[in-house]
Design a protein around this motif. Structure first.
Motif, short mmCIF file in Angstrom:
data_model
loop_
_atom_site.label_atom_id
_atom_site.label_comp_id
_atom_site.label_asym_id
_atom_site.label_seq_id
_atom_site.Cartn_x
_atom_site.Cartn_y
_atom_site.Cartn_z
N THR A 102 0.89 -1.29 0.10
CA THR A 102 -0.04 -0.03 0.24
C THR A 102 0.83 1.18 -0.08
N LEU A 103 1.84 1.25 0.82
CA LEU A 103 3.04 2.42 0.67
C LEU A 103 3.36 2.67 -0.67
N LEU A 104 3.75 1.54 -1.55
CA LEU A 104 4.01 1.93 -2.89
C LEU A 104 3.01 2.41 -3.81
N SER A 151 16.74 9.74 -8.06
CA SER A 151 16.46 9.96 -6.60
C SER A 151 14.78 9.29 -6.50
N ARG A 152 14.15 9.62 -7.45
CA ARG A 152 12.51 8.99 -7.07
C ARG A 152 12.65 7.47 -7.32
N ALA A 153 13.56 6.64 -7.84
CA ALA A 153 13.86 5.37 -7.97
C ALA A 153 14.17 5.03 -6.64
N TRP A 154 15.27 5.68 -6.11
CA TRP A 154 15.64 5.35 -4.74
C TRP A 154 14.81 5.42 -3.75
N MET A 155 14.00 6.40 -3.66
CA MET A 155 12.64 6.50 -2.87
C MET A 155 11.82 5.30 -2.99
N MET A 156 11.45 4.95 -4.36
CA MET A 156 10.61 3.89 -4.44
C MET A 156 11.20 2.54 -3.93
N ALA A 157 12.35 2.25 -4.21
CA ALA A 157 13.21 0.98 -3.82
C ALA A 157 13.18 1.21 -1.98
N VAL A 159 10.88 2.15 -0.20
CA VAL A 159 9.67 1.64 0.17
C VAL A 159 9.37 0.18 -0.10
N LEU A 160 9.78 -0.35 -1.31
CA LEU A 160 9.64 -1.49 -1.62
C LEU A 160 10.38 -2.61 -1.04
N GLN A 161 11.62 -2.25 -0.16
CA GLN A 161 12.52 -3.29 0.29
C GLN A 161 11.70 -3.78 1.38
N LEU A 162 10.68 -3.05 2.35
CA LEU A 162 10.18 -3.58 3.42
C LEU A 162 9.26 -4.88 3.26
N SER A 163 8.69 -5.08 1.88
CA SER A 163 7.94 -5.91 1.54
C SER A 163 8.81 -7.29 1.34
N VAL A 164 10.07 -7.26 0.69
CA VAL A 164 11.10 -7.98 0.43
C VAL A 164 11.61 -8.64 1.78
N VAL A 165 11.96 -7.91 2.64
CA VAL A 165 12.65 -8.22 3.96
C VAL A 165 11.64 -9.07 4.69
N VAL A 206 13.71 2.64 7.20
CA VAL A 206 14.06 3.12 5.95
C VAL A 206 12.81 3.16 5.12
N SER A 207 11.89 2.31 4.96
CA SER A 207 10.76 2.45 4.39
C SER A 207 9.96 3.75 4.66
N PHE A 208 9.87 4.07 5.89
CA PHE A 208 9.16 5.15 6.54
C PHE A 208 9.80 6.56 6.01
N TYR A 209 11.39 6.40 6.01
CA TYR A 209 11.97 7.73 5.73
C TYR A 209 11.78 7.92 4.22
#
Length: 406
Positions: A102-104, A151-157, A159-165, A206-209
């Motif tokens: 949902t964050l993504l 920078s947009r790609a890094w922000m998306m990544a 947020v997305l890493q939380l689901s993977v972790v 990290v996702s929140f940031y």
């Protein structure tokens, strides 16, 4: 670590049958969250119908419904974990995975407000965002973040890493649990639960940031969209569920929660957590329902533009109806009460004026006595004393839904 068990039930986490037999005298207290979850589900179904009727963009419809579906998903998974205590870990994983996605989706909704990725980057070109937004003030030593594609790609990544972790850690803990190497709620240093919770905390931060930076970068460019209220509806779920779970789990492990029958400390901490989540999702869901149903500026402009274009088109089509014809004696209006095409299905109104009011040119270059169809017979021709104009016209009138052909 030896843990005292004050439960009347044998095992640490009871079965559903044991749970219901223990709460049969206080069953009404556990029916309240069930009622709240069902009301929340009914409101979501009503929201589905609302957005299907009022949102023209199919992409924005999907994003809205995915975000608003977070609250009934959390409520239903917590309700299942409340009635089936041993499913708590699985239900927590499903709810947290849905929220990570949902964050993504919310970042995709903000991009859609701009009209796409290219338009967003063009609108934010040259903008910079501070790397230490509240409450992440510890990142003040970092340089300013320029808004661009990288920078947009890094922000998306981020947020997305939380689901993977979370997915990887859940699989690892499930394997360790089958080998009796993992104990939920244990804070002993030799237990993997401590390290799992530590990794989840770092990943959540990290996702929140990343989500917070993306919001701060785009908020100033989207006036009238209520972006702050929408952001609060999404991020408060991450903060509440992440903090509550860790705090109650630690309190249960340290036996801060009173150890009274019929449930153990660990079971009681889980029941408190899931009960709180259902009540919180109900309250936040009502606020999100009010926030996301507001009319957005883009929709208002599109509706006004459509109405203006339609009115302009009709004005052009009916402009000739009120045309005034000049003649030597004055002005004659081009109107005929004997025939009018002014039905609701037609796009324009057609009226026929008396033909003697039009200055027809004199006929030349044809044989007398053989007038062409639609051509007036001249009053100066020899052998005629007619002072009127005779016209032969073929009118083909076809009724159509869109226009009238004459």
């Amino acid at each position: 670590m030896v843990r005292s068990n004050c439960s009347w039930i044998g095992s640490e986490i009871p079965l559903s049958s044991q749970f219901f037999s223990a709460i049969k005298d206080e069953l009404w207290l556990f029916l309240i969250p069930a009622g709240l979850a069902l009301i929340l589900l009914g409101l979501f179904l009503e929201e589905v119908g609302f957005f299907l009727r009022h949102i023209p963009s199919s992409r924005r419809k999907r994003l809205y419904l995915w975000i608003l579906g977070m609250y009934p998903v959390f409520a239903l998974t917590s309700l299942i974990a409340l009635y089936v205590p041993r499913s708590s870990s699985l239900c927590n994983f499903i709810a947290s995975l849905y929220h990570s996605t949902t964050l993504l989706k919310f970042m995709g909704l903000i991009t859609d407000f701009f009209g796409g990725k290219a338009r967003m980057l063009a609108a934010l070109s040259g903008h910079q965002v501070s790397p230490d937004p509240f409450p992440c003030c510890c990142c003040c030593c970092l340089p300013m973040v320029a808004i661009n594609s990288s920078s947009r790609a890094w922000m998306m990544a981020a947020v997305l890493q939380l689901s993977v972790v979370r997915s990887i850690l859940f699989f690892v803990t499930l394997v360790l649990w089958t080998d009796e190497q993992y104990d939920y709620g244990d804070v002993d240093s030799v237990n993997p639960n401590v390290y799992v919770n530590g990794i989840i905390c770092v990943s959540t931060f990290v996702s929140f940031y990343g989500h917070l930076l993306f919001y701060k970068a785009t908020n100033s460019a989207l006036h009238g969209y209520g972006l702050r209220a929408k952001f609060i509806c999404v991020i408060v779920v991450l903060v509440l569920c992440g903090l509550q779970s860790g705090i109650l789990e630690t309190m249960g492990a340290l036996e801060v929660i009173p150890c009274t029958p019929p449930f153990s400390v660990l079971t009681r901490s889980q029941l408190i957590y899931h009960y709180c989540v259902i009540v919180e999702m109900f309250c936040i869901g009502l606020y999100a329902r009010h926030t996301f149903r507001k009319v957005e500026p883009s929709l208002v402009e599109d509706m006004e533009g459509t109405i203006s274009a339609t009115q302009l088109e009709k004005a052009v089509q009916t402009d000739n109806v009120h045309t005034m014809l000049h003649k030597p004696g004055g002005l004659v209006s081009a109107s005929n009460p004997s025939y009018s095409s002014d039905s609701e299905d037609s796009l324009c109104r057609i009226e026929h004026a008396p033909l003697d009011g039009f200055p027809f040119p004199k006929a030349r270059g044809h044989q007398p006595g053989r007038p062409e169809p639609g051509e007036p017979r001249s009053a100066e021709e020899p052998g005629t004393n007619c002072s009127h104009v005779s016209v032969r016209a073929d009118i083909n009138y076809q009724v159509s839904k869109d226009f009238t052909v004459v």
